[in-house]
Design an enzyme around this catalytic site. Structure first.
Site, PDB file in Angstrom:
ATOM      1  N   ASN A   9       0.788  -1.328   0.045  1.00 13.69           N
ATOM      2  CA  ASN A   9       0.122   0.001   0.165  1.00 13.69           C
ATOM      3  C   ASN A   9       0.721   1.152   0.027  1.00 13.69           C
ATOM      4  OD1 ASN A   9      -1.868   2.163   0.492  1.00 13.69           O
ATOM      5  ND2 ASN A   9      -2.355   1.522   2.416  1.00 13.69           N
ATOM      6  N   TRP A  10       1.230   1.853  -1.291  1.00 13.98           N
ATOM      7  CA  TRP A  10       1.909   3.016  -1.403  1.00 13.98           C
ATOM      8  C   TRP A  10       1.270   4.056  -0.460  1.00 13.98           C
ATOM      9  CZ3 TRP A  10       4.255   2.983  -6.949  1.00 13.98           C
ATOM     10  CH2 TRP A  10       4.864   1.994  -7.358  1.00 13.98           C
ATOM     11  N   LYS A  11       0.241   4.077  -0.337  1.00 18.49           N
ATOM     12  CA  LYS A  11      -0.493   5.318   0.132  1.00 18.49           C
ATOM     13  C   LYS A  11      -0.310   6.570  -0.807  1.00 18.49           C
ATOM     14  CE  LYS A  11      -0.222   3.555   4.785  1.00 18.49           C
ATOM     15  NZ  LYS A  11      -0.282   3.506   6.112  1.00 18.49           N
ATOM     16  N   HIS A  97      -9.565   1.138   4.830  1.00 13.72           N
ATOM     17  CA  HIS A  97      -8.319   1.490   5.478  1.00 13.72           C
ATOM     18  C   HIS A  97      -8.628   2.381   6.498  1.00 13.72           C
ATOM     19  CE1 HIS A  97      -4.362   2.635   6.322  1.00 13.72           C
ATOM     20  NE2 HIS A  97      -3.948   1.599   5.782  1.00 13.72           N
ATOM     21  N   GLU A  99      -6.949   5.038   7.745  1.00 14.58           N
ATOM     22  CA  GLU A  99      -6.890   6.370   7.262  1.00 14.58           C
ATOM     23  C   GLU A  99      -8.099   6.980   6.624  1.00 14.58           C
ATOM     24  OE1 GLU A  99      -3.125   5.840   5.184  1.00 14.58           O
ATOM     25  OE2 GLU A  99      -2.144   4.975   7.151  1.00 14.58           O
ATOM     26  N   GLU A 169      -5.180  -4.415  10.751  1.00 13.45           N
ATOM     27  CA  GLU A 169      -4.430  -3.455  10.969  1.00 13.45           C
ATOM     28  C   GLU A 169      -4.769  -2.661  12.242  1.00 13.45           C
ATOM     29  OE1 GLU A 169      -2.401  -2.358   6.708  1.00 13.45           O
ATOM     30  OE2 GLU A 169      -4.215  -1.140   7.338  1.00 13.45           O
ATOM     31  N   GLY A 175       2.229   2.608  10.721  1.00 18.49           N
ATOM     32  CA  GLY A 175       3.255   3.794  10.837  1.00 18.49           C
ATOM     33  C   GLY A 175       3.731   4.325  11.808  1.00 18.49           C
ATOM     34  N   SER A 215       3.195  -1.541  10.759  1.00 22.66           N
ATOM     35  CA  SER A 215       4.709  -1.675  10.804  1.00 22.66           C
ATOM     36  C   SER A 215       5.200  -3.145  10.644  1.00 22.66           C
ATOM     37  CB  SER A 215       5.096  -1.099  12.286  1.00 22.66           C
ATOM     38  OG  SER A 215       4.600   0.175  12.333  1.00 22.66           O
ATOM     39  N   GLY A 236       2.912  -0.811   4.342  1.00 23.25           N
ATOM     40  CA  GLY A 236       2.940   0.763   4.083  1.00 23.25           C
ATOM     41  C   GLY A 236       4.462   0.981   3.692  1.00 23.25           C
ATOM     42  N   GLY A 237       4.878   1.633   4.895  1.00 27.21           N
ATOM     43  CA  GLY A 237       6.182   2.080   4.672  1.00 27.21           C
ATOM     44  C   GLY A 237       7.409   1.230   4.053  1.00 27.21           C
TER      45      GLY A 237
HETATM   46  P1  PGA Z   1       2.764   0.694   7.701  1.00 22.67           P
HETATM   47  O1  PGA Z   1       1.254   0.841   7.098  1.00 22.67           O
HETATM   48  O2  PGA Z   1       3.254  -0.635   7.283  1.00 22.67           O
HETATM   49  O3  PGA Z   1       3.453   1.874   7.492  1.00 22.67           O
HETATM   50  O4  PGA Z   1       2.294   0.373   9.034  1.00 22.67           O
HETATM   51  C1  PGA Z   1       0.448  -0.380   6.865  1.00 22.67           C
HETATM   52  C2  PGA Z   1      -0.752  -0.026   6.230  1.00 22.67           C
HETATM   53  O5  PGA Z   1      -1.328   1.216   6.527  1.00 22.67           O
HETATM   54  O6  PGA Z   1      -1.334  -0.544   5.402  1.00 22.67           O
END
Ligand code: PGA
Length: 255
Positions: A9-11, A97, A99, A169, A175, A215, A236-237
């Protein structure tokens, strides 16, 4: 045997050139994926037509989108319909998600509409759920996540559930560098599977892939993916770096 999946997930990161370089780097060292061990790349909408061309000759690595509209088409400026995404070559859509729920106030009703749109267009849904820290501290995470799943997925048929993947999640881990322990992840994933079995029966529950996100990185992926009910990760990251993402894919290959 249920599928194992590592999804990126590049966001809202990477410009077009950076995205191209990242995908090239991943494809350059991609292990031999199979139907049972897949990768999904979910860049921003703008990258999709470029990424689909890059992935074209590779098997079992799929294009994902991070969102879709609640409606099928029409006067909804700035929105992207599931049918439009499907026409570009998208195969997976991340829905729900935290977010999106938090910053864009996506309600359960909106998530249901999005899920219905995605499934109606033959797309696979990666449905996200997970509790905030206050809920975890109160030890009410099982009830909380169970309700999220009930609200968004319980209207679906067993047949439709074959096209749904769940990503757990915990919001306090996204994050933040703070990962759920393997015990916390396994306990919740087993709970989610029970919720699905209770509603949809043994076969659907045994076959649904449940990914961990929050994470997850090249250091902890092996341990997390070794848990019985953890079927891969939503990353994500760590998905923004070639080496880290490849290491996570490899952790899935050997899990
Ligand atoms: P993260 O994000 O790996 O940066 O914690 C995961 C996500 O929100 O899908």
């Amino acid at each position: 045997m249920r599928k194992k999946i590592v999804a990126a997930n590049w966001k809202m990161n990477l410009n077009l050139e950076e995205g191209k370089t990242l995908v090239d780097g991943i494809l350059g060292n991609l292990p031999m994926l199979t139907k049972q061990k897949q990768v999904v790349i979910a860049p921003s909408f703008v990258h999709l037509s470029q990424t689909v061309v890059q992935l074209d000759e590779y098997e079992h690595i799929y294009l994902g989108a991070q969102n879709c509209a609640t409606e099928a088409s029409g006067a909804f400026t700035g929105e992207v319909a599931a049918s439009i995404l499907a026409s570009v070559g998208v195969q997976y859509i991340i829905i729900g998600h935290s977010e999106r729920r938090e910053y864009f106030k996506e309600s359960n009703e909106a998530l249901v509409k999005k899920i219905n749109q995605a499934l109606a267009n033959n797309l696979q849904v990666i449905f996200c759920c997970g509790e905030p820290l206050v809920i975890r501290d109160a030890n009410e995470q099982n009830t909380y996540v169970g309700k999220q799943i009930e609200a968004a997925l319980f209207h679906l048929s067993n047949e439709q559930m074959k096209n749904v993947v769940i990503a757990y999640e915990p919001i306090w881990a996204i994050g933040t560098g703070r990962t759920a322990s393997t015990e916390q992840a396994q306990e919740m994933h087993a709970h989610i599977r029970r919720v699905i079995v209770n509603k949809f029966g043994e076969a659907v529950g045994a076959n649904i892939s449940i990914l961990y996100g929050g994470s997850c990185n090249d250091k902890n992926a092996i341990e997390l993916f070794a848990c019985e009910d953890v079927d891969g990760g939503l990353i994500g990251g760590a998905a923004l770096k070639v080496d880290a993402f490849l290491a996570i894919i490899n952790a899935m290959m050997f899990a």
